[in-house]
Design a protein around this motif. Sequence first.
Motif, PDB file in Angstrom:
ATOM      1  N   ALA A  69       0.834  -1.212   0.000  1.00 45.60           N
ATOM      2  CA  ALA A  69       0.000   0.000   0.000  1.00 45.60           C
ATOM      3  C   ALA A  69       0.866   1.258   0.000  1.00 45.60           C
ATOM      4  O   ALA A  69       0.486   2.297  -0.538  1.00 45.60           O
ATOM      5  CB  ALA A  69      -0.927  -0.010   1.209  1.00 45.60           C
ATOM      6  N   THR A  70       2.037   1.152   0.591  1.00 41.38           N
ATOM      7  CA  THR A  70       2.905   2.335   0.707  1.00 41.38           C
ATOM      8  C   THR A  70       3.843   2.506  -0.490  1.00 41.38           C
ATOM      9  O   THR A  70       4.596   3.467  -0.565  1.00 41.38           O
ATOM     10  CB  THR A  70       3.759   2.224   1.984  1.00 41.38           C
ATOM     11  OG1 THR A  70       4.357   0.925   1.989  1.00 41.38           O
ATOM     12  CG2 THR A  70       2.914   2.417   3.233  1.00 41.38           C
ATOM     13  N   SER A  71       3.796   1.562  -1.433  1.00 45.38           N
ATOM     14  CA  SER A  71       4.685   1.669  -2.599  1.00 45.38           C
ATOM     15  C   SER A  71       4.327   2.894  -3.427  1.00 45.38           C
ATOM     16  O   SER A  71       3.170   3.328  -3.459  1.00 45.38           O
ATOM     17  CB  SER A  71       4.546   0.430  -3.494  1.00 45.38           C
ATOM     18  OG  SER A  71       4.893  -0.729  -2.782  1.00 45.38           O
ATOM     19  N   VAL A  72       5.326   3.418  -4.110  1.00 44.53           N
ATOM     20  CA  VAL A  72       5.092   4.593  -4.963  1.00 44.53           C
ATOM     21  C   VAL A  72       4.920   4.127  -6.407  1.00 44.53           C
ATOM     22  O   VAL A  72       5.705   3.314  -6.911  1.00 44.53           O
ATOM     23  CB  VAL A  72       6.277   5.582  -4.862  1.00 44.53           C
ATOM     24  CG1 VAL A  72       6.046   6.780  -5.789  1.00 44.53           C
ATOM     25  CG2 VAL A  72       6.450   6.033  -3.430  1.00 44.53           C
ATOM     26  N   THR A  73       3.870   4.606  -7.065  1.00 49.32           N
ATOM     27  CA  THR A  73       3.593   4.190  -8.445  1.00 49.32           C
ATOM     28  C   THR A  73       4.434   4.991  -9.426  1.00 49.32           C
ATOM     29  O   THR A  73       5.144   5.916  -9.024  1.00 49.32           O
ATOM     30  CB  THR A  73       2.104   4.414  -8.793  1.00 49.32           C
ATOM     31  OG1 THR A  73       1.851   5.810  -8.727  1.00 49.32           O
ATOM     32  CG2 THR A  73       1.197   3.680  -7.832  1.00 49.32           C
ATOM     33  N   GLU A  74       4.293   4.618 -10.714  1.00 51.73           N
ATOM     34  CA  GLU A  74       5.048   5.329 -11.756  1.00 51.73           C
ATOM     35  C   GLU A  74       4.673   6.807 -11.816  1.00 51.73           C
ATOM     36  O   GLU A  74       5.466   7.656 -12.203  1.00 51.73           O
ATOM     37  CB  GLU A  74       4.763   4.722 -13.141  1.00 51.73           C
ATOM     38  CG  GLU A  74       5.318   3.326 -13.369  1.00 51.73           C
ATOM     39  CD  GLU A  74       4.440   2.240 -12.763  1.00 51.73           C
ATOM     40  OE1 GLU A  74       3.368   2.581 -12.207  1.00 51.73           O
ATOM     41  OE2 GLU A  74       4.829   1.068 -12.825  1.00 51.73           O
ATOM     42  N   GLU A  75       3.442   7.095 -11.409  1.00 53.86           N
ATOM     43  CA  GLU A  75       3.002   8.502 -11.443  1.00 53.86           C
ATOM     44  C   GLU A  75       3.497   9.279 -10.234  1.00 53.86           C
ATOM     45  O   GLU A  75       3.186  10.458 -10.074  1.00 53.86           O
ATOM     46  CB  GLU A  75       1.473   8.593 -11.474  1.00 53.86           C
ATOM     47  CG  GLU A  75       0.830   8.004 -12.724  1.00 53.86           C
ATOM     48  CD  GLU A  75       0.604   6.504 -12.600  1.00 53.86           C
ATOM     49  OE1 GLU A  75       0.398   6.024 -11.473  1.00 53.86           O
ATOM     50  OE2 GLU A  75       0.678   5.811 -13.620  1.00 53.86           O
ATOM     51  N   GLY A  76       4.199   8.600  -9.351  1.00 53.03           N
ATOM     52  CA  GLY A  76       4.743   9.291  -8.190  1.00 53.03           C
ATOM     53  C   GLY A  76       3.782   9.340  -7.015  1.00 53.03           C
ATOM     54  O   GLY A  76       4.028  10.010  -6.023  1.00 53.03           O
ATOM     55  N   ARG A  77       2.657   8.622  -7.125  1.00 53.59           N
ATOM     56  CA  ARG A  77       1.698   8.628  -6.015  1.00 53.59           C
ATOM     57  C   ARG A  77       1.826   7.326  -5.233  1.00 53.59           C
ATOM     58  O   ARG A  77       2.331   6.323  -5.724  1.00 53.59           O
ATOM     59  CB  ARG A  77       0.272   8.755  -6.552  1.00 53.59           C
ATOM     60  CG  ARG A  77      -0.006  10.079  -7.237  1.00 53.59           C
ATOM     61  CD  ARG A  77      -1.504  10.267  -7.392  1.00 53.59           C
ATOM     62  NE  ARG A  77      -2.056   9.287  -8.319  1.00 53.59           N
ATOM     63  CZ  ARG A  77      -2.251   9.540  -9.601  1.00 53.59           C
ATOM     64  NH1 ARG A  77      -1.954  10.719 -10.091  1.00 53.59           N
ATOM     65  NH2 ARG A  77      -2.760   8.609 -10.381  1.00 53.59           N
ATOM     66  N   GLY A  78       1.291   7.373  -3.994  1.00 55.37           N
ATOM     67  CA  GLY A  78       1.259   6.151  -3.201  1.00 55.37           C
ATOM     68  C   GLY A  78       0.244   5.181  -3.787  1.00 55.37           C
ATOM     69  O   GLY A  78      -0.789   5.592  -4.324  1.00 55.37           O
ATOM     70  N   ARG A  79       0.530   3.885  -3.720  1.00 53.47           N
ATOM     71  CA  ARG A  79      -0.382   2.927  -4.335  1.00 53.47           C
ATOM     72  C   ARG A  79      -1.726   2.884  -3.630  1.00 53.47           C
ATOM     73  O   ARG A  79      -2.768   2.746  -4.237  1.00 53.47           O
ATOM     74  CB  ARG A  79       0.261   1.528  -4.313  1.00 53.47           C
ATOM     75  CG  ARG A  79      -0.573   0.528  -5.105  1.00 53.47           C
ATOM     76  CD  ARG A  79      -0.421  -0.896  -4.633  1.00 53.47           C
ATOM     77  NE  ARG A  79      -1.331  -1.770  -5.372  1.00 53.47           N
ATOM     78  CZ  ARG A  79      -2.612  -1.894  -5.097  1.00 53.47           C
ATOM     79  NH1 ARG A  79      -3.161  -1.204  -4.120  1.00 53.47           N
ATOM     80  NH2 ARG A  79      -3.380  -2.709  -5.811  1.00 53.47           N
ATOM     81  N   GLY A  80      -1.698   2.988  -2.285  1.00 55.60           N
ATOM     82  CA  GLY A  80      -2.930   2.885  -1.517  1.00 55.60           C
ATOM     83  C   GLY A  80      -3.322   1.434  -1.330  1.00 55.60           C
ATOM     84  O   GLY A  80      -2.667   0.522  -1.851  1.00 55.60           O
ATOM     85  N   SER A  81      -4.412   1.217  -0.611  1.00 52.02           N
ATOM     86  CA  SER A  81      -4.768  -0.161  -0.270  1.00 52.02           C
ATOM     87  C   SER A  81      -5.969  -0.679  -1.057  1.00 52.02           C
ATOM     88  O   SER A  81      -6.531  -1.715  -0.708  1.00 52.02           O
ATOM     89  CB  SER A  81      -5.045  -0.263   1.228  1.00 52.02           C
ATOM     90  OG  SER A  81      -6.055   0.640   1.586  1.00 52.02           O
TER      91      SER A  81
END
Lengths: 942, 135
Positions: free
Chosen positions: A424-436
Motif C-alpha cells: 500500500a505504501t509503494s510509490v507508483t510510476e506517477e509518483g503517487r502512493g499505491r494505496g490499499s
Amino acid sequence: MWWQRILERRRRKRDTAGPDIAFWRLQSMFNNFRRILELNNAILEGVADMDRALGGEYIFDRAYLEQSVRRIASNVHHVVYSLNALTGNRHVPLYDRYQDIRTILDDILAGDVRALAGAPVLPLHAVGWELEPLVGIAAVCMAELHNHAGLPVARGCVLTTEGAGLLLKHAAPPRNDRPAAQMNTLRRGQAAAVLQSVHSVFTPPSTNELQERAALLRAQLTAEIAALLDGSPGFGLRADIASVEALVDDASWPDAAGACRAVIQLSPAPGGGIDAAHILPPVRTSQADAAAPTGPRLHRPGQATAEAYADLLEEVLRTLPGDPHMAVLLTRTRPAAVKGTVTSRYFCSSPQDARNMPGRALCQDALVIEAVHTDVADHADGSRSPASGSADRYMLQRTYPFAPMQSEIAPRQPGVRFADGRLATSVTEEGRGRGSALLRQQDMRALAETTMAMERMLGMPIMLEWELGEDGRCRILHAAPYLPPSTDADTDLQEQLADELADELAGATILVRGGHMVQSGVVAGKVVHLEESMRAEDFPVGAIAVTKVASPRLTPFLQRASAIICENGTIAGHLATVARELRLPAVFGMPDATMRLAEGSEVTLDAGELTLYAGVLPALLQFSTAGADLYPTAPEYHTLRRLLRFISPLHLVNPEAPEFAPEGCRTFHDLIHYCHEKSVDELAHFQERRPGLGAIRTRRMQLGRPMDLRVLDIANGLAENASAHPVADDVLSRPFAAFLDGLLREEAWDTAPVALGIRDVISSMPHSMSMLGPSANTLGENLAIISRDYVNISLRLGYHFSVVDAYLGPDLHRNHVYFRFAGGLADPDRRNRRARFIRSVLEDMGFKVVLKGDLVVGSLKQEDTHIMRSALFVLGALTAYARQRDTGLHSETDMHALYEAFHTLFLRHYDRLAPEYDIMTRLDRDASPSGQPRNERTEARA
Amino acid sequence: MTTETNGTSKRLRILILDDEPIVCKRLKPAFQKQGYEVETFTDSSSAMDRLKETSFDIVITDLKMEGADGMQVLSTVKALAPETRVIIITGFATLETAKESYRKGALDFVAKPFKLGDILDCVRKIEQEQRGGAQ
C-alpha cells in the motif's frame, strides 16, 4: 422432275420450321435467364431490407417478418423453377432443398428453434444471439464480449441443450468398453465435423445414429476441454449450468439470472484427481470466504485428463434434477489474486450513496464494482494470513469517461502485498502512493467500459464476474443480464430523466447531422480518425472511429471502436453488415465528418437520430437504454436473426468445389447463387448441350488483343447495326463497356514470354486439369453474356480462369460486381502470391474478399454507378495484367513489386470519391506528357 | 390539452395503440426523447377508455387489432375530440384502407415497416401546424 420438286418443297419446309421453333425455344431460354437475374436482384434487395431492419432502421412487427419470408421464399421458388425450365429439369433436387429451408423458416416463425441446432458443443466464437435458446443467455453474452475488444474473456465453450439432453439420455459405457476408443483421439475439428454431418438439420436421426452421436459428442466435448486446459496443470474449469427455455420472450428475460441451476468449479485436487465443487451463489464478494466453494463435492481419482473432466462433468449433470433444457457454459479458470463483480446499473437509494453525485435523476444511477481477495495474503515479512474482510466497493458514473464517484476500501493488515506485487505504501510510476485499494483506476475503467459496452449491446443492465490474474490482468468469467429490483420510483425517475434530456438536448451543440443509419445506438467517446497506416491494435479501445470511406479493410477496427462514422459507404456493404452483427452504432454518409470532427475531441453520437453532439451528454446516454432501439431482448430481434441465418449467408463460393451441389445449399442465398451459376453455365454451353438450338450464334469480337472473346447478346447489349465481329464501340452494355475499357488498355498487356520451370508445369497439372476438366470444351472460348445492364464474362487466359458478373442499372440498390479468379501454371506458392496480389487490389477498391488457396472471390454491392464502372475498368485491366504473372512471383518481394506496378499504372487513378466515371481520363492525363487525354475513345467514354 | 413545460413551450400529448408490444416499446422512448408526453396501449378497449377520460393531441393507432380495430378507434377519437390528429399505422396497407382512413378523418397513413424518422417528421409537422395556429 416432279419428284425433285416434292423433295425440294419438303426440304424447305423442314429448314424453315426448325429455326422458328428453335428461335422461340431460345427466346424462352433467354427469358428464363433474365427472370433469374431479376429475381436474384429482388431477393438480395429483400435480404438487405431485413438486414437493415436488424440494425434498427425500421419499426416493424411480426407481420413484416412473415411477409418478408413469404416474399423472398416465393422468389427463390421461382428462381429454382426458372433454372429447371432453362435446363430441361436438370436440377430437380433443388426443389427439395428449397422446401427444407422453407420449412425451417416457417418453424422459426412459429417459435420452433430446433432447426438452429448444429454441433452440440460450440466454441464461444461460434455463438450468436440467435442461438440463445440452445446455449443460454450467459453464453451469448460471453460470446459477444469475446467478439469485442476490451477486457479479455476467459476461453470457453458451450454444451448446448441438445448436447446436454443427448448426454443424459444415452449413458456412456464404461471407459474400457467404449467402442469408439479411437474417437477420443479425434482432433477437435474432426469430431465437430463428423458430429455436424451426423446431426443434419434436415433429416431426423435414427436410434443408432443417436447412439453414435452421443459417442461423438463425448469425443468432441473431451477435445474441447483438452483445448481449454491446454495441457496446463494450473487451469481448471468453471461450469455454469442453466435452464434454458426453448421459447424466449420479453417476459422471461428478467429470469435469466434465476435460470442458473448450478455453478461448478472443476479443479485439479491437491492429492491427485479432480474435485468438483458447487459454488452457490456464483461468487460472494462481501464475505471473507468469498471464493471458497460451498455445497456438495464430487471427486474423481486418477489423472486429471480432459476425458476425466468430461466424465466428471457428466456425473455432475446426472446429480441435478431432470431438466429437458439444460445448457452448460464451460470457462477456463486459473489462479487469481482478486475476484469480483461489476453491476452496470445500481440505484442509489440512500443519501450516503447519492452524495457527491452531480445532477438530480442521474445521481441515482451508478455502476458498481465489487472486489475481494481470493486467497491468503502475502506479507512483506514473508508471513501469510487470510485476507479476511477485504471486500472493496467502488461506484462509478455509468457514462464515459466513467469517473469514480465513491469508493469503500476495506481496512487491510499492514504489509499486505497486492496483485500487482506492491505494498500500500509503494510509490507508483506517477509518483503517487499505491494505496490499499484492490483495483487500480485503469482496471476499474476497463471494467466499466466493457460492462457498458455489453449493456449497450444487450439493451438491459448486466452483471459481469471477473478475476484479476497473477499476471495483473482482468479477465471476464461470466456475464448475464441483471434486473435491478423495480420500484415505484422508476417511473418517476424515467419522467425526470425525460425532462432532463429535453433540457440537455436544448442546450447541446450539434456538430454534424445526416447520413444513413447502419446500426442505431447512443455512445460517447473520443474521436479518432482512421488513417491508412493505422493498425487495428493501435486504435484506442472505446474511441469513435471516423473515416472517409467504409472499406471492408476497416473491419478489425470495429472490434475496438465504440462507434464508426463514415463519410461515404453503402449501408449494404460488408462493413455495415459487420457493424450490425456487432451491434456497433454506425452512421455512413455523414457529410464532412472527418473535417468537422477534431481528432481527440469528445463527442456523443446518436446513430438512430443521425446526429453528433459536442461533448458528453449523460442524460442522452442514459436514456438510450430506455428502448427506442431494437435490442436483442425483443423477440422480434431474435426471430429476425434466426431467419436471416437461413436466408442470408453464402456458403457456396467455389463452383469447382465438390460441395457446390444442391445438397450443399444451406440457405436461400446458396440456392440462388447456385441457380445463377448454373444458368450462366447453361447459356455458355447451350450450343453443345442443345444442338437443335444453334440458330443464334455467339459473335467473335475484334479486340486487337491476343485473345478470343465471344459475345452473346441477350437484350440490347450491342448496337443494332453491329457486325458479325463487333468491336468495342459496338458495345452498349454499360458494365461490359467499362470492363472492356480496362481490358483493352495497352499497359495491361505484357506479351513477353513467361519463364516456366518444369516444376511449374508438373505441379500445375492436376490442379489445372481438374479446374479445367469439366469445362474443357470451352477452353480458349471466352464468353461474355450481355444485356444493357448486365454482363457475365467467363475468361480463360493462359491457365487461369476468371469470372466477372455485374449488374449496373438505373436502380442503385441492385448494382453489384462479383469477381472470381483462380488457377495458374506456377507452383501453389506462386499462385497463392498472385491470389494475394489480386486480393490487395480488390480490397483497395472496397471489395469484400474471400481468399482460399489460389481462389479469390470479391464482391462489391450497391455503390454509385461511377464507382462500379471504375471498379469494372480496373478489373478489366487486372484480368489482362494478372495473366501468367504467377510464374514470376518467386518471393514476397516480387508480389509487392507487382502490386506497386499495378498500383502505379491503374489503381492510383481509382477514386471512390470521384463524382463521375472518369478513371480513363485521369489515367491518360497522367500518362500523357502534355497532360491531355491521348485516346479519342477515352474522351468519348469519359 | 397540451402540457405546460418551463412556462414557455407546450408538450404534445400522444397516445400510441398497437397490439404488437415491440411497436409501443420502440415508439414511446423515441417520442419522449423529442420532448413529447406519451402513453401506450396494446389493447384497444383500454385505449378507448383512456380516450374517454382525457384528450390527446395525436393518436397513433394500428389498423388490424383484436376487438375494436383502428377504424373504430379513429371514429371514436373523431367523435370525442375532432381536433385530435390521428395517424394510422398498418402492416396490411391497401389503397382501399388508406382511402377509408382519410375519408374518416385520418391525417396520415403509414405502412409498416416504417422508419422512425418518417413518423417523427409527421408528428413534428403537426406540432408546427399547431404552433402556427396558436400564434
